[in-house]
Design a protein around this motif. Sequence first.
Motif, short mmCIF file in Angstrom:
data_model
loop_
_atom_site.label_atom_id
_atom_site.label_comp_id
_atom_site.label_asym_id
_atom_site.label_seq_id
_atom_site.Cartn_x
_atom_site.Cartn_y
_atom_site.Cartn_z
N VAL A 323 -39.83 -37.29 7.98
CA VAL A 323 -38.54 -37.33 8.69
C VAL A 323 -37.78 -36.04 8.45
CG1 VAL A 323 -36.30 -38.50 8.82
CG2 VAL A 323 -38.39 -39.85 8.65
N GLY A 324 -38.03 -35.41 7.31
CA GLY A 324 -37.38 -34.15 7.00
C GLY A 324 -37.71 -33.04 7.96
N TRP A 325 -38.78 -33.24 8.77
CA TRP A 325 -39.12 -32.23 9.77
C TRP A 325 -37.99 -32.03 10.78
CZ3 TRP A 325 -41.63 -28.23 11.29
CH2 TRP A 325 -41.73 -27.93 12.65
N VAL A 326 -37.21 -33.08 11.02
CA VAL A 326 -36.13 -32.99 12.01
C VAL A 326 -35.11 -31.93 11.60
CG1 VAL A 326 -34.29 -34.23 13.21
CG2 VAL A 326 -36.48 -35.37 12.75
N PRO A 327 -34.50 -32.02 10.39
CA PRO A 327 -33.55 -30.95 10.02
C PRO A 327 -34.24 -29.62 9.75
CG PRO A 327 -33.85 -32.48 8.20
CD PRO A 327 -34.51 -33.10 9.38
N VAL A 328 -35.48 -29.65 9.26
CA VAL A 328 -36.19 -28.39 8.98
C VAL A 328 -36.46 -27.63 10.26
CG1 VAL A 328 -38.40 -27.44 8.21
CG2 VAL A 328 -37.21 -29.12 6.81
#
Length: 341
Positions: A323-328
């Motif tokens: 899910v961290g791919w979204v802000p990254v």
Amino acid sequence: MSDLRSYTVRALQYGLAVAALAWLLQQTDWTRSFRLLVSLSRGTVAALFLITLLEFVSRFSMWHSLLNIRYESTFGVAARIDLVIKFVNHVIPSRVSGHSMAPAVLHHYTDHDWTESVALAGLNTGLYALLYGAVAGIGLLFFATEFSYGVLLLVGLSTAVYVTVAAVILLTGRNAQRVTGIGGRGAALLERIPYAGEKMSVLAAKLPSFAGESATTFRELCRARRSLAVYAAAWTCTLMVFPGLRVWLLLAAADVSSVAAWLLPLALVVGYSVTVMPLTPGGIGVAEASASLVLISLGIPEQVAASVIVVDRLLGVYLPALVGWVPVSRLDLRELVSDWT
């Protein structure tokens, strides 16, 4: 030569991850695992997702409690900071870990200057390591007679690393201004280096002042007892309560009741403690194998232990990392790293 060494170490780490995952796959009865997942009632599935959602909230609350010590910050900012760090830690095969990038991530998302960002990142890492080392140490003593010598050695080393990291960070953070003399002498020595010596000495000369300011901020942050208590409560929920409930539900669905429910949170902290060791990226494979061995040592059948741990890691670790791919995806990581380094 250094690049070759780096590539060799990285290859060994991934090789170890593959070997650990291979062991885990061999221990897992996938037919039984599939039947277990399919047989889960709607209520159990809903409970698993609710627990995972609450775990997300408690995880973000850890950063939120620290960020609001000095300036008011939104929960969304805390969530983005946590997700970016998790993504870097578990997905990107880089020398720069999420914890070492934390000051840059904090500086990017908040109004905190570099001094405050360094102090906050250090406090987070120190508190996390302190709590993990303390709980893992208690678990190690509690389950010592149940573990094999190999498991005892691995968990013992991991616990020692957590305690050491906590001691170094917390003590250094409160006394960083004492590096002033060392930094000044170091700057004088750096000046003698051909070509780059002058620039390096300028950077070194700035370090003592920066460290001293960070130490002052660090001590002020440590006095915010209410925020630190919230952090500890959120840590307990994130690392113990919710994972324990998730594993308990999965074991109950598999008709396994050989371990008391209240022991599961402690056992999981002990089992996952190996993630602090730089064995594989994000502890992939090794953490699953270690936690499975811990559950097996407590009397849970091998196939059930492996299946349950895989599901728990997918929901509790790899899901937030992905899910961290979204802000990254909205960040320029190269610029972030260059700002920090």
